[in-house]
Design an enzyme around this catalytic site. Structure first.
Site, PDB file in Angstrom:
ATOM      1  N   LYS A 196       0.771  -1.172  -0.058  1.00 15.12           N
ATOM      2  CA  LYS A 196       0.025  -0.039   0.198  1.00 15.12           C
ATOM      3  C   LYS A 196       0.968   1.166   0.069  1.00 15.12           C
ATOM      4  O   LYS A 196       1.425   1.822   0.935  1.00 15.12           O
ATOM      5  CB  LYS A 196      -0.990  -0.045   1.142  1.00 15.12           C
ATOM      6  CG  LYS A 196      -2.260   0.822   1.131  1.00 15.12           C
ATOM      7  CD  LYS A 196      -3.047   0.697   2.064  1.00 15.12           C
ATOM      8  CE  LYS A 196      -4.058   1.842   2.191  1.00 15.12           C
ATOM      9  NZ  LYS A 196      -4.946   2.109   1.059  1.00 15.12           N
TER      10      LYS A 196
HETATM   11  N1  PMP Z   1      -8.109  -1.555  -2.350  1.00 15.07           N
HETATM   12  C1  PMP Z   1      -7.284  -0.496  -2.456  1.00 15.07           C
HETATM   13  C2  PMP Z   1      -6.389  -0.078  -3.557  1.00 15.07           C
HETATM   14  C3  PMP Z   1      -7.450   0.455  -1.280  1.00 15.07           C
HETATM   15  O1  PMP Z   1      -6.768   1.518  -1.465  1.00 15.07           O
HETATM   16  C4  PMP Z   1      -8.290   0.273  -0.261  1.00 15.07           C
HETATM   17  C5  PMP Z   1      -8.414   1.143   0.963  1.00 15.07           C
HETATM   18  N2  PMP Z   1      -7.543   0.859   1.646  1.00 15.07           N
HETATM   19  C6  PMP Z   1      -8.845  -1.025  -0.237  1.00 15.07           C
HETATM   20  C7  PMP Z   1      -8.929  -2.133  -1.281  1.00 15.07           C
HETATM   21  C8  PMP Z   1      -9.829  -1.602   0.897  1.00 15.07           C
HETATM   22  O2  PMP Z   1      -8.809  -1.798   1.991  1.00 15.07           O
HETATM   23  P1  PMP Z   1      -9.208  -1.574   3.463  1.00 15.07           P
HETATM   24  O3  PMP Z   1     -10.573  -2.609   3.706  1.00 15.07           O
HETATM   25  O4  PMP Z   1      -8.199  -2.425   4.176  1.00 15.07           O
HETATM   26  O5  PMP Z   1      -9.666  -0.375   3.724  1.00 15.07           O
END
Ligand code: PMP
Length: 314
Positions: free
Chosen positions: A151
């Site tokens: 991320k």
């Molecule tokens: N995919 C991407 C590319 C994201 O940026 C996010 C947001 N963090 C998610 C999926 C969802 O992840 P999460 O449930 O951990 O926030």
């Protein structure tokens, strides 16, 4: 509305003072890793709850490992920093935070020095009436190129290209296919569909982020609210057009319905019953109205225990 202070390397500073050097890898290459975390105000408890903090810290550390840098803060120190940014700003409302670890050294191979900031933002609910999405002609970057499991801010240029194209073409948001042509995810959210009654989401090997909200739906909400299990399998593009319901989920998106894809209305073109039930159960869980899974909610002011004791005495 007051502007919020940013926690940066131990201090709470006004936003104009939260600065990064222009020559840093952080600014030039977006050499950072981050987490988007929500904290919810529970008026009954007079408490702010952060949702699944430990899981966010664990994923941040995995991203740092893949990026070959680390920051000099332990998980308890990160926890304290989150508490300070919320209490230091006196926040008693729903807040979205970006917790960003970055490299201030210059050059592509810089791994230090490093820093960390936490940026609290007032951010409302997204697209509650339902999004009109398109399948993007931009392909999700692959695990062997720019892994989405990692991320990093730099990865989001892929999402930016697709989002701007979607908006230029009159849609609200894009849905990515991966290099194999299967459905991956949204620009900043995980994708779910309801097809022939089953709740389906792409597998973790589909070039998607290992979403914490996805895990919450699989581990808890879908079994508990809908009495069924989530099916993790590849999804083809054409399945999107004949799905009964679809939605995005994520810490930022929470559960955001999608009502059409490439202008095909889904179901009756309105937010579906399963999506609606999951969205409302999710909000109750994260806010602590639903008391199950207390281990997922971190109380910021620490009064919940005191209040529970007081209520027991009354
Ligand atoms: N995919 C991407 C590319 C994201 O940026 C996010 C947001 N963090 C998610 C999926 C969802 O992840 P999460 O449930 O951990 O926030």
């Amino acid at each position: 509305m007051t502007t919020l202070k940013i926690w940066m390397n131990g201090d709470l500073v006004p936003e104009p003072d939260a600065k990064l050097p222009v020559n840093s890898a952080a600014v030039f290459y977006a050499t950072n890793v981050f987490e988007g975390i929500r904290a919810y105000w529970n008026a009954g408890d007079e408490e702010m709850y952060c949702f699944r903090l430990a899981d966010h810290f664990a994923r941040l550390r995995e991203s740092m490992k893949m990026m070959r840098f680390t920051v000099p803060y332990s998980d308890p120190q990160l926890h304290e920093a989150v508490r300070q940014v919320l209490t230091g700003n006196g926040l008693r409302e729903d807040i979205h935070m970006h917790l960003v670890a970055y490299v201030t050294g210059a050059g592509l191979d810089a791994t230090e020095p490093t820093g960390l900031y936490i940026n609290p933002r007032r951010r409302g609910r997204l697209g509650e009436g339902g999004l009109r999405c398109c399948v993007s002609s931009w392909v999700r970057t692959s695990d062997n190129a720019i892994p989405i499991r990692l991320k990093s801010g730099s990865n989001y240029q892929n999402g930016r290209l697709a989002t701007l194209q979607a908006k230029a073409d009159g849609y609200d948001a894009p849905i990515f296919l991966n290099g194999q042509g299967h459905v991956a995810e949204g620009s900043g959210a995980t994708f779910f569909m309801v097809r022939r009654g089953q709740v389906v989401t792409p597998p973790l090997s589909a070039d998607i982020l290992e979403s914490i909200t996805r895990t919450t739906l699989i581990q808890d909400l879908v079994p508990r609210v809908l009495a069924q299990d989530v099916v993790e399998r590849e999804i083809d593009r054409t399945e999107l057009y004949v799905a009964e319901e679809t939605f995005f989920c994520g810490s930022g998106y929470e559960i955001t319905p999608i009502v059409s894809i490439d202008r095909f209305p889904l179901g009756d073109g309105r937010v579906g019953a399963k999506t609606r039930a999951l969205a409302s159960a999710y909000m109750d869980l994260v806010r602590g109205v639903d008391r199950s899974h207390p281990e997922w909610r971190t109380a910021v002011y620490g009064r919940a225990g005191v209040m529970a004791e007081a209520a027991a005495r009354r």
